[in-house]
Design an enzyme around this catalytic site. Sequence first.
Site: not given
Ligand code: C5P
Length: 238
Positions: A64, A69, A117, A213-214
């Site tokens: 991210k 630049p 998110t 992920g989680r």
């Molecule tokens: O499912 P969980 O919430 O554990 O996933 C978290 C992952 O999603 C992290 O690696 C986070 O960096 C990534 N992520 C996010 N929101 C974003 C982009 C990526 O949560 N907008």
Amino acid sequence: MEPKDRLIFPLDVSSREAALDWIERLQGQVGLFKVGLELFVAEGLPFLNTIAEILPGGYFLDLKFNDIPATLKAAQHRLFKNVTFFTVHCDQGRQMLRETVAALQNGVKFLAVTVLTSLSSDDLLALGYDRRYALNPTELVLLRARFAQAAGCRGVICSGQEVKAVKERFGPDFLAICPGIRPDWSVVAADDQKRVVTPYEAIQAGADYIVVGRPIRRAANPVEAAKRVVEEIERACP
Ligand code: C5P
């Protein structure tokens, strides 16, 4: 693409050993592994070379990027061995996106992070965003996705709540990757994700990939949890 190819598993752990252990457990169950800030800060560039070797099909490097630049262009050169996707933030403007993407090497696909998110409308208001965007994050996602497409990004990261609008506006070839995925059966304690949807909802709305992920990592049986997510993807696949 098979249903499992749409599932991205983030290696959100802080050691090389833990990351390799998750790869061994979930290889074959998920489509792509993602390396983010936590693992990169812990293990650095040498570990990216290891990952590049053990995942010959490529991996997602989610750092991210968010800077001027010149700094971003200079910083990205050593990172890209075997990287499929790489992320850059949208909120430093069009020039930053254009110049960073123009410096792209080795066929890496740039994805633009639109609005995290973990941000709700209240958070956006508190950050000073105009009400038009804060109260309707989809508008902000669409605005930024337009910059991203014009800059040459291959797609965006957005929540499952905005993906339908993104696909309708920018077409099927512009990729939409959705984190913030919470299956009905998952319970994530002290959750920071706010704009969440289920795997089924995200895929049905047009997501090309989902990041989970989680809900998998913290499940009693992570392999079974990954399989349940893939079943849900399969049910939702067009
Ligand atoms: O499912 P969980 O919430 O554990 O996933 C978290 C992952 O999603 C992290 O690696 C986070 O960096 C990534 N992520 C996010 N929101 C974003 C982009 C990526 O949560 N907008």
